[in-house]
Write a protein that holds these residues in place. Sequence first.
Motif, PDB file in Angstrom:
ATOM      1  N   THR A   1      36.612   9.643 -17.305  1.00 33.98           N
ATOM      2  CA  THR A   1      36.529  10.860 -18.127  1.00 33.98           C
ATOM      3  C   THR A   1      37.305  12.016 -17.496  1.00 33.98           C
ATOM      4  OG1 THR A   1      34.403  10.256 -19.073  1.00 33.98           O
ATOM      5  CG2 THR A   1      34.979  12.595 -19.067  1.00 33.98           C
TER       6      THR A   1
ATOM      7  N   SER B   1      32.759   8.262 -19.308  1.00 31.83           N
ATOM      8  CA  SER B   1      33.015   7.012 -18.601  1.00 31.83           C
ATOM      9  C   SER B   1      33.547   7.355 -17.211  1.00 31.83           C
ATOM     10  CB  SER B   1      34.034   6.170 -19.375  1.00 31.83           C
ATOM     11  OG  SER B   1      35.278   6.842 -19.447  1.00 31.83           O
TER      12      SER B   1
ATOM     13  N   ARG C   1      22.994   9.290 -26.807  1.00 31.65           N
ATOM     14  CA  ARG C   1      23.637   8.062 -26.343  1.00 31.65           C
ATOM     15  C   ARG C   1      22.610   6.927 -26.202  1.00 31.65           C
ATOM     16  NH1 ARG C   1      28.149   7.388 -21.762  1.00 31.65           N
ATOM     17  NH2 ARG C   1      29.280   8.243 -23.521  1.00 31.65           N
TER      18      ARG C   1
ATOM     19  N   ALA D   1      35.100  15.833 -26.692  1.00 35.34           N
ATOM     20  CA  ALA D   1      35.026  14.413 -27.041  1.00 35.34           C
ATOM     21  C   ALA D   1      35.037  13.530 -25.798  1.00 35.34           C
ATOM     22  CB  ALA D   1      36.197  14.053 -27.952  1.00 35.34           C
TER      23      ALA D   1
ATOM     24  N   ASP E   1      31.722  13.700 -24.103  1.00 29.27           N
ATOM     25  CA  ASP E   1      30.718  12.974 -24.881  1.00 29.27           C
ATOM     26  C   ASP E   1      30.832  11.475 -24.638  1.00 29.27           C
ATOM     27  OD1 ASP E   1      28.621  12.675 -26.637  1.00 29.27           O
ATOM     28  OD2 ASP E   1      29.929  12.485 -28.379  1.00 29.27           O
ATOM     29  N   ALA E   2      32.088  10.963 -24.453  1.00 31.77           N
ATOM     30  CA  ALA E   2      32.277   9.533 -24.187  1.00 31.77           C
ATOM     31  C   ALA E   2      31.753   9.157 -22.798  1.00 31.77           C
ATOM     32  CB  ALA E   2      33.748   9.158 -24.312  1.00 31.77           C
TER      33      ALA E   2
END
Length: 842
Positions: free
Chosen positions: A496, A493, A562, A487, A490-491
């Motif tokens: 991360t 940033s 995305r 997760a 996948d985000a």
Amino acid sequence: MIISFPAGKGDDICSIQLIDGDGIFNVSGLDNFSKTVKLGECGLSYAVVSIMGPQSSGKSTLLNHLFGTNFREMDAFRGRQVFDLVLSQTTKGIWMANCAGIEPCTIVMDLEGTDGRERGEDDTAFEKQSALFALAVSDIVLINMWCHDIGREQAANKPLLKTVFQVMMRLFSPRKTTLLFVIRDKTKTPLENLEPVLREDIQKIWDTVPKPQAHKETPLSEFFNVQVTALSSYEEKEELFKEQVANLRQQFFHSIAPGGLAGDRRGVVPASGFSFSAQQIWEVIKENKDLDLPAHKVMVATVRCEEIANEKFADLAGNEDWRQLEEAVQTGAVSGFGKKLSSIFQTCLSGYDAEATYFDEGVRTAKRQLLETKVLQLIQPAYHSMLAHLRSRTLDDFKEAFDKALNGGETFAVAAHDCSKYFMSVFDEGCTDVAIEQANWDPSKTRDKLRRDIDAHVASVRTSKLSELTSSYEGKLNKALSEPVEALLDAASDNTWSAIRNLLQRETESAVSGLSKDISGFDIDHKTTTELLTNMENYARNVVEGKAKEEAGRVLIRMKDRFSTLFSHDSDSMPRIWTGKEDIRAITKTARSASLKLLSVMAAVRLDEDADNIANTLSVALVDSASTSSTNKSITSVDPLASSTWEEVPSTKTLITPVQCKSLWRQFKAETEYSVSQAIAAQARLKYFVYKIYSEANKRNNNWLPPPWAILALVVLGFNEFMTLLRNPLYLGVIFVCFLLVKALWVQLDISGEFRNGALPGLLSISTKFLPTVMNLLRKLAEEGQKPTTAGPQRNPETDQSTANGVPVYSDSSSSASSSITSSATEVDHSSTLQQRRAEMN
């Protein structure tokens, strides 16, 4: 009597009894033997070999293997009891046979064994007579003796050799006989150590023998050539024995040749006179009374004590209690085994002591020790079987008790220590019950094996438990790390990997703490504990790295997802509707920047907080370079992505190389370009529909003016511009000219007609016709400017009539010029459109 036996190689083996047990010489048998083997034809080319030694020492067996003869062996009676084998006299008197496959012709004599019991008190006389006869007629005499008898007096035949040497010097002249001492059942003692002892004993016998005056100074080498060899046990190492005998056999080939075993013999009798010579020698020996020397007391004690020992051994072997005990031990442990067997053993020894009490003490004690040895050898297998049962039962009980203790919640170390200590004491008690009084056997080897088995089982269970415990924590770690890491990636940033490191540290500390607490009860060393905890930390790290590699393999899919999410949805996550007000360029840039951020996050594993410049490198190479390439194409620089490694990032931590990032970005842009073009097309279609609706509404209302509010807005907002136009009237001319030019282009390009089929096709069609139309207008204007002008103003008659009621009427010249420009532009438009369609068709 001649007996023929078929030999293995096709030769006939002839065997006769030359002298029977009563000392009668077989004259006719020897004559027939000589004729059968054609001995008389050999001349001096023949050899005589004889063998002497203790009874039942394997003399006949040696001769049969060495020369291929078929003398009667002790092996023929293997079906009888052991004690019969020891005492049975296999060879009686002297037997003779010819050898198979040996050159020159070789005759072998097998002598009756010495130290036997069958002859009684007269035994020694025939022993010495036969020994002297063998030394007198033989070229080579094999003296068969046991390895363990070297250095002994009676067993090594020292008295016999002493008497034979003394009488031989008195009765016969030297003939250089070879004495080949064959040491049987050789032990680990090297032959180099045994041979000097044997030679020293022979020399002492020779030195102590009373010699006639003629041989006072005669050395041993004048009468005898002494040689020594050794053979392994026939019963225990049969193959090695046969190999050694085969090597010894080679020495008898050409034995009478110079350098052979009998190469320096003297006074050889021709083969045709051998029979008469042997008969005369035997008669001389029998008439000589000096060979009859007494040895009755010791001999009788030896024979009788051995008989008693064999009887008692046979009684014990056939004892019903012993047989039942032996059978019971084969199937399982027997209670009271040691006491029962000790009682049977003691009964056997007591019976021997009672019957042998009046015989010579030294002989009696020696035979008693031999009896004890034989009995211990008989019962030892049962003893070891009993220990094996005891060990197996103790081990099974330990395993059961150990499992119960662990299942009952007891710690591993305590359960292992207590159970091991208890069951080792149980085994020690069992060994005391198994012990035999007459035997000093040590069960320590079996005890050590039990200890090793217990330790091995404990180690096996420990390994299994630790493996289960480790697997459990690994499963928890895998579950706690895999999905959250997925997760977080996948985000994608800037924080991360910081979040992943925090997650990894937190979950690893929790797992290591729990594992350390759980393994504290296993009593394992510090090194093993450290290794287990380190492996757990490495496993957690490997889970994160493995998940990162897995996600890196799907990075292109993640980037497209995305981009699609950000491009097709607004800030409120609602599906985006292209109304024409959206800035598609800005939205596309934002979505692609987010996808590029995902690529930079996935490019390497960052679990060690090491700084890198991957994000900036990707931004400069893929985003900034694309925006600056159109403005400054002349500047050339090195592509930062033309490499297989990242700066400051080791190859082991690299998930996506720079070259792969460039390739992925190119593929990503190509696959997302369609979405962008579709959005542009949708926005253009919407604008066209709005324009169409607005145009239709205006046509229906016949209202070419804008709405009142628009007029008011123009007045208010355009006041400054209106005042500027009033101050500069020239602007009005420029605006008017521009208006005419735009109007002409609008007409010539047929803008409204081109957009009927959609915004994108309309734009494409206008873009292809725009330049030719402009060039055509400019050309027409240039042509109009080059036409010649008249000297004075002329009136067109039609012009004069073109006014009515004070309203001028325009001539057709301007309109014709306008129409000519329009028509030429239209022709260019149609010609360019036709060419475009033909190109598309081609």
